[in-house]
Design an enzyme around this catalytic site. Sequence first.
Site, short mmCIF file in Angstrom:
data_model
loop_
_atom_site.label_atom_id
_atom_site.label_comp_id
_atom_site.label_asym_id
_atom_site.label_seq_id
_atom_site.Cartn_x
_atom_site.Cartn_y
_atom_site.Cartn_z
N PHE A 6 75.44 5.89 103.55
CA PHE A 6 74.71 5.05 104.49
C PHE A 6 74.99 3.56 104.29
O PHE A 6 74.92 3.06 103.16
CB PHE A 6 73.20 5.23 104.31
CG PHE A 6 72.68 6.59 104.67
CD1 PHE A 6 72.04 6.81 105.88
CD2 PHE A 6 72.80 7.65 103.78
CE1 PHE A 6 71.53 8.06 106.20
CE2 PHE A 6 72.30 8.90 104.09
CZ PHE A 6 71.66 9.12 105.31
N ASP A 7 75.28 2.88 105.39
CA ASP A 7 75.11 1.44 105.37
C ASP A 7 73.60 1.20 105.29
O ASP A 7 72.80 2.12 105.52
CB ASP A 7 75.68 0.84 106.65
CG ASP A 7 75.51 -0.66 106.72
OD1 ASP A 7 75.65 -1.33 105.69
OD2 ASP A 7 75.21 -1.16 107.82
N MET A 8 73.18 0.01 104.96
CA MET A 8 71.74 -0.25 104.83
C MET A 8 71.18 -1.07 105.99
O MET A 8 70.34 -0.59 106.75
CB MET A 8 71.43 -0.96 103.52
CG MET A 8 69.94 -1.17 103.28
SD MET A 8 69.59 -1.97 101.69
CE MET A 8 70.12 -3.66 102.04
N ASP A 166 76.46 0.96 111.61
CA ASP A 166 76.07 0.32 112.86
C ASP A 166 76.98 -0.84 113.23
O ASP A 166 76.73 -1.51 114.24
CB ASP A 166 74.63 -0.19 112.78
CG ASP A 166 74.49 -1.37 111.82
OD1 ASP A 166 75.14 -1.33 110.75
OD2 ASP A 166 73.75 -2.31 112.13
#
Length: 213
Positions: A6-8, A166
Site C-alpha cells: 500500500f501507498d499511504m 493513487d
Amino acid sequence: MKAMLFDMDGVLVDSEPIHFAGRKRTLKRYGLEITDEELSHYTGILAKPFLRDIAEKRGVNIPIDEAAEFVPVDFKTEFDKSDIKPIDGIKNLLENLAAKNIPMAIASSSSPQLIREFVKRLEIEKYFTALVSGHEVKQSKPAPDIYLKAAESVKVAPAECVVLEDSRSGILAGKAAGMYCIGFISPHSGNQDLSQADIIVKKISDIDLNLWS
C-alpha cells in the site's frame, strides 16, 4: 496474490490536503506560491526533488537542503490541527486481507516517523508486516526501489505482489517493480494519470479480492 503493498497518503488516509498545506507553508517561507493543481503533479515525490523542480520552474535559487528540513516541520503543524480519518473502505479491505493471511506492507514516500504516526492514529499497526519509507531507498518513486524493498520485507516475489496506489509516480514505480497495480482515484490526489495501472477503481470497496483467489 501472495502480498499486498500500500501507498499511504491518499490510499490509507486522506492526508494529501495536509501535505499540500504543509508544502505551501514551506514554499511561502521563500516567497513562493503554488496551486493545488500544480502540487498534485508532485504526489508521491520526495521533498528535495519537489523543491528543486519548483525552484527551477520559478527560475529562483532557494537553499534546497534547508527548505527540505522545513517540509516535515510544516507538515507536522498542519497534521497536528487536522482530523485524520482512514479512506472509506480501507479498514474492511485490511480485515479481509488479514482473514486470508495475506501479508501487507506500506511503501510510502513519507518519512518513517510520519508513517508510524499515521498508522498509530488510525489504529491499523497490527495489519502490516513492514513499514517502508522512501527515505530508506536510493531512488524515490517512480523508480521501483521502494516496492522492491517492500516485497523483500514481506518475503514475497515482486511478481506475486499487488500494489494499491493513487498517483502516477506510484503506479509507474509498482509496474517498474513487475507488480500488478490497482489505481485508486482518490478524491484529494488531484488529476492523476493512472492509465498504466492494471485496473482502476473509484472506491476501495470495488476491489475484488477473488480476482487473486
